[in-house]
Design an enzyme around this catalytic site. Structure first.
Site, PDB file in Angstrom:
ATOM      1  N   ARG A  51     -35.549  11.396 -48.815  1.00  0.00           N
ATOM      2  CA  ARG A  51     -35.746  10.018 -48.313  1.00  0.00           C
ATOM      3  C   ARG A  51     -34.931   9.007 -49.116  1.00  0.00           C
ATOM      4  NH1 ARG A  51     -40.246   7.529 -49.671  1.00  0.00           N
ATOM      5  NH2 ARG A  51     -41.472   9.434 -49.690  1.00  0.00           N
ATOM      6  N   TYR A 102     -30.179 -10.464 -29.105  1.00  0.00           N
ATOM      7  CA  TYR A 102     -30.652  -9.222 -28.492  1.00  0.00           C
ATOM      8  C   TYR A 102     -32.175  -9.310 -28.346  1.00  0.00           C
ATOM      9  CZ  TYR A 102     -32.342  -4.440 -28.389  1.00  0.00           C
ATOM     10  OH  TYR A 102     -33.025  -3.303 -28.074  1.00  0.00           O
ATOM     11  N   ASP A 176     -25.350 -10.230 -36.892  1.00  0.00           N
ATOM     12  CA  ASP A 176     -25.390  -8.986 -36.138  1.00  0.00           C
ATOM     13  C   ASP A 176     -23.998  -8.815 -35.519  1.00  0.00           C
ATOM     14  OD1 ASP A 176     -25.665  -6.979 -34.195  1.00  0.00           O
ATOM     15  OD2 ASP A 176     -27.781  -7.428 -33.886  1.00  0.00           O
ATOM     16  N   LYS A 201     -24.278   1.842 -30.839  1.00  0.00           N
ATOM     17  CA  LYS A 201     -23.354   1.328 -29.811  1.00  0.00           C
ATOM     18  C   LYS A 201     -21.907   1.777 -30.085  1.00  0.00           C
ATOM     19  CE  LYS A 201     -27.040  -1.014 -28.589  1.00  0.00           C
ATOM     20  NZ  LYS A 201     -28.151  -0.259 -28.101  1.00  0.00           N
TER      21      LYS A 201
HETATM   22  N1  PLP Z   1     -28.403  -5.565 -32.065  1.00  0.00           N
HETATM   23  C1  PLP Z   1     -27.803  -5.623 -30.873  1.00  0.00           C
HETATM   24  C2  PLP Z   1     -26.790  -6.694 -30.613  1.00  0.00           C
HETATM   25  C3  PLP Z   1     -28.152  -4.712 -29.874  1.00  0.00           C
HETATM   26  O1  PLP Z   1     -27.556  -4.786 -28.674  1.00  0.00           O
HETATM   27  C4  PLP Z   1     -29.135  -3.731 -30.146  1.00  0.00           C
HETATM   28  C5  PLP Z   1     -29.567  -2.743 -29.105  1.00  0.00           C
HETATM   29  O2  PLP Z   1     -29.273  -2.885 -27.941  1.00  0.00           O
HETATM   30  C6  PLP Z   1     -29.737  -3.709 -31.402  1.00  0.00           C
HETATM   31  C7  PLP Z   1     -29.342  -4.637 -32.345  1.00  0.00           C
HETATM   32  C8  PLP Z   1     -30.819  -2.707 -31.731  1.00  0.00           C
HETATM   33  O3  PLP Z   1     -30.249  -1.481 -32.057  1.00  0.00           O
HETATM   34  P1  PLP Z   1     -30.968  -0.058 -31.804  1.00  0.00           P
HETATM   35  O4  PLP Z   1     -31.172   0.090 -30.348  1.00  0.00           O
HETATM   36  O5  PLP Z   1     -29.986   0.898 -32.421  1.00  0.00           O
HETATM   37  O6  PLP Z   1     -32.260  -0.097 -32.558  1.00  0.00           O
END
Ligand code: PLP
Length: 365
Positions: A51, A102, A176, A201
């Site tokens: 971990r 998001y 982000d 992504k």
């Molecule tokens: N940030 C953005 C801009 C996203 O589009 C997403 C998911 O669609 C996330 C964070 C969250 O990521 P995860 O689905 O890998 O938890």
């Protein structure tokens, strides 16, 4: 990667993507970091327990850190990375964030808020003056959360200006960077303190992995230690194979993104001319574009059900083209149009993508 000396010019991003995080060049050793399956290690070293660390995560972290110009920490998902960061905000602190972040980020903020942990102020991230005022007017503000471009409205924030104001006010800045990737935007160089990725992504890039990451500046040892401490305690660590797949994806990020971005720019231009389309949102870079179809939810639902190549699916950033009517999710902001369809443009031939999409749009008119 061979050790650089001071006479070596800095490597360019495509070369970093291919070479960073590799083992030293040793005869008979593999070129790639292997998948290390280990829940524990022989005592007395740095790792000790599964971990706390894993050589496959480290290779991924080294490569992503090198691309972002910082130090990365791998997480089990983008949301694990996001909630870990929010957890570091002190009790009663407030977070200024884009109203079109998001939807999972908005939901996490609402969840923290409902439990009395923090307050969230949602703002129009394109209005720099209003965002600065929101920070100035809130003496509890501890964190400016930016997402640029936003998902799915594709709005852009002036990261450098906002970071300058945030720091004047003693506020930390998070970006982000999932949509732009480190190849199109390096938030640390623009003044951000922490970068967030859903590696699920573009970084992993093949719609087969869930993973996330945080990146901090190379001199931010305290923040790095605090975030790793939370990861150790929460156990929000990635699977080893996921880390290996994400690193494998990262190796081709520049090539995939180049093709997908060219496809997206071309499709955005053609979509603007189509009579079934009321609006196209394309920030001018990257592989995501959103269109608003004439006729609202009904027309958008018909569109996503009537293509052959384009797959109706959530998520984005894979080699294959997918699209989604975002308001089908209850969590999506009510200010996102009902007829908005977010396209995640893949690396197929753009003419095939266009013919499939145009055919489906033609049937709406
Ligand atoms: N940030 C953005 C801009 C996203 O589009 C997403 C998911 O669609 C996330 C964070 C969250 O990521 P995860 O689905 O890998 O938890």
């Amino acid at each position: 990667m061979p050790a650089a000396d001071s006479s070596t010019p800095p490597l360019r991003p495509a070369t970093i993507a291919v070479t960073a995080g590799r083992p030293p060049h040793t005869p008979d050793e593999p070129l790639n970091v292997p998948v290390t399956m280990a829940s524990t290690y022989v005592a007395g070293g740095d790792l000790e327990y599964g971990r706390y660390g894993n050589p496959t995560w480290t290779a991924f972290e080294d490569a992503l850190g090198a691309l972002e110009g910082g130090r990365a920490l791998a997480f089990s998902s983008g949301m694990a990375a996001i909630t870990t960061l929010l957890d570091l905000v002190g009790h009663g602190g407030s977070v200024v964030a884009p109203r079109h972040s998001y939807s999972g980020t908005i939901a996490a903020l609402a969840d923290f808020e409902a439990r009395g942990r923090l307050r969230a102020q949602l703002v129009d991230i394109t209005d720099t003056e209003a965002v600065v005022k929101a920070m100035e007017d809130d003496e509890d503000c501890a964190l400016l959360w930016l997402e640029s471009p936003t998902n799915p409205a594709l709005e852009l924030a002036d990261v450098a200006t906002l970071a300058e104001h945030a720091h004047r006010l003693g506020i930390q800045v998070v970006v982000d960077n999932t949509f732009a990737t480190p190849l199109l935007q390096q938030p640390l160089a623009l003044g951000a303190d922490v970068v967030v990725h859903s590696a699920t992504k573009f970084i992993a890039g093949h719609s087969d992995v869930l993973m996330g990451a945080l990146v901090v500046g190379t001199d931010a040892a305290e923040v790095h230690a605090a975030l790793k401490g939370r990861r150790d305690l929460a156990g929000s660590v990635p699977g080893t194979f996921e880390a290996w797949l994400s690193l494998r994806g990262l190796r081709t990020l520049h090539v995939r993104l180049e093709r997908a971005s060219a496809n997206a720019a071309e499709l955005a231009a053609r979509l603007r001319e189509h009579p079934a389309v009321d609006d196209v949102r394309y920030p001018g870079f990257g592989a995501i574009t959103s269109l608003v179809v004439h006729g609202g939810a009904d027309a958008a639902d018909r569109l996503v059900r009537s293509t052959a190549l384009w797959v109706h699916a959530t998520s984005l950033g894979g080699v294959e083209s997918t699209f989604e009517r975002r308001r089908r999710w209850k969590l999506e902001a009510a200010t996102i149009p009902e007829g908005l369809v977010r396209l995640s443009v893949g690396i197929e031939d753009v003419e095939d993508l266009w013919e499939d999409l145009r055919g489906a749009l033609d049937r709406l008119v």
